[in-house]
Scaffold this active site. Structure first.
Site: not given
Ligand code: DX5
Ligand code: ZN
Length: 222
Positions: A39, A41, A43, A72, A74, A143, A148-149, A151, A182, A203
């Site tokens: 995956h 991400d 951004m 993905h 964003m 989602m 955005g982040f 963790g 997420g 992640g």
């Molecule tokens: C969030 C991302 C996710 C992120 C998930 O904005 O789209 O793909 O990497 O991270 P974890 O699994 O750490 O929540």
């Molecule tokens: Zn993602």
């Protein structure tokens, strides 16, 4: 006959949680740990309050291996940047329904380019926003954090949306995947799978686990 690909469990480690200074080794580690998809991400610092990486990094990942690339986006203008992600080697491209574009047109262009098309919903966006497009997608991303982040904590209040999406898919005889992204670990993956999700993005719980292969296995079997 309707494809039943949504019955297969897919574990997709998110590269956002990898050690960026060792990208090639990290991708190899994910593949050797049993990742089905990777995956990615993207951004833009505008659609979400973070900047990650773009097509050049995805192309570098693509050139080192054959793993399925789940991209993905964003970003505010997925329609404008789409051709660059196709050229970079994306297998599936997910765009947000909340971004500034003609959603149906972007989905059509993704498929015309030979990629699978995904549509993403932020936590605050109801399933209704995706209903007009369900017949045009290969994947619906619900989602489970505000994007955005990495963790962040899993939002269990998203489970009814996943259940409703699975029910609508069955009602209309469609075959798209339902992906969650997420706060996914073995515990929350079990809740999401029970609700009807089959593509599990993770992640922190995979790349930052003491044993990544064990973490991937636990999510797959959750
Ligand atoms: C969030 C991302 C996710 C992120 C998930 O904005 O789209 O793909 O990497 O991270 P974890 O699994 O750490 O929540
Ligand atoms: Zn993602």
């Amino acid at each position: 006959m309707i494809a039943k690909q949504f019955q297969d469990r897919v574990v997709a480690p998110s590269l956002l949680a990898a050690d960026f200074s060792r990208l090639r080794e990290e991708v190899t580690r994910a593949i050797h740990s049993g990742a089905d998809w990777l995956h990615l991400d993207v951004m833009d610092g505008h659609f979400v309050d973070n900047i990650s990486f773009g097509p050049a990094v995805i192309q570098a990942v693509h050139e080192t291996n054959d793993v399925f690339l789940d991209v993905h986006l964003m970003i505010s203008r997925p329609d404008h940047y789409l051709p660059r992600f196709v050229a970079a080697g994306a297998d599936l491209i997910t765009v947000h329904v909340e971004a500034e574009h003609e959603v149906g047109e972007t989905l059509r262009r993704i498929r015309e380019a030979g990629c699978q098309a995904g549509l993403a919903l932020n936590p605050a966006t109801p399933l209704e926003a995706a209903l007009p497009y369900l017949g045009e997608i290969d994947l619906l991303l619900c989602m489970t954090v505000v994007p955005g982040f990495g963790g962040q904590a899993f939002m269990s209040e998203m489970l009814p949306k996943i259940e409703a999406a699975a029910a609508e898919r069955a009602r209309r005889g469609l075959g798209f995947h339902i992906e969650v992204d997420g706060g996914i670990d073995a515990g929350t993956a079990a809740l999401c799978a029970k609700a009807g999700a089959n593509v599990l993005v993770a992640g922190s719980s995979t790349f930052r686990a003491a044993d990544m292969a064990e973490a991937v296995r636990a999510i797959r079997e959750a």
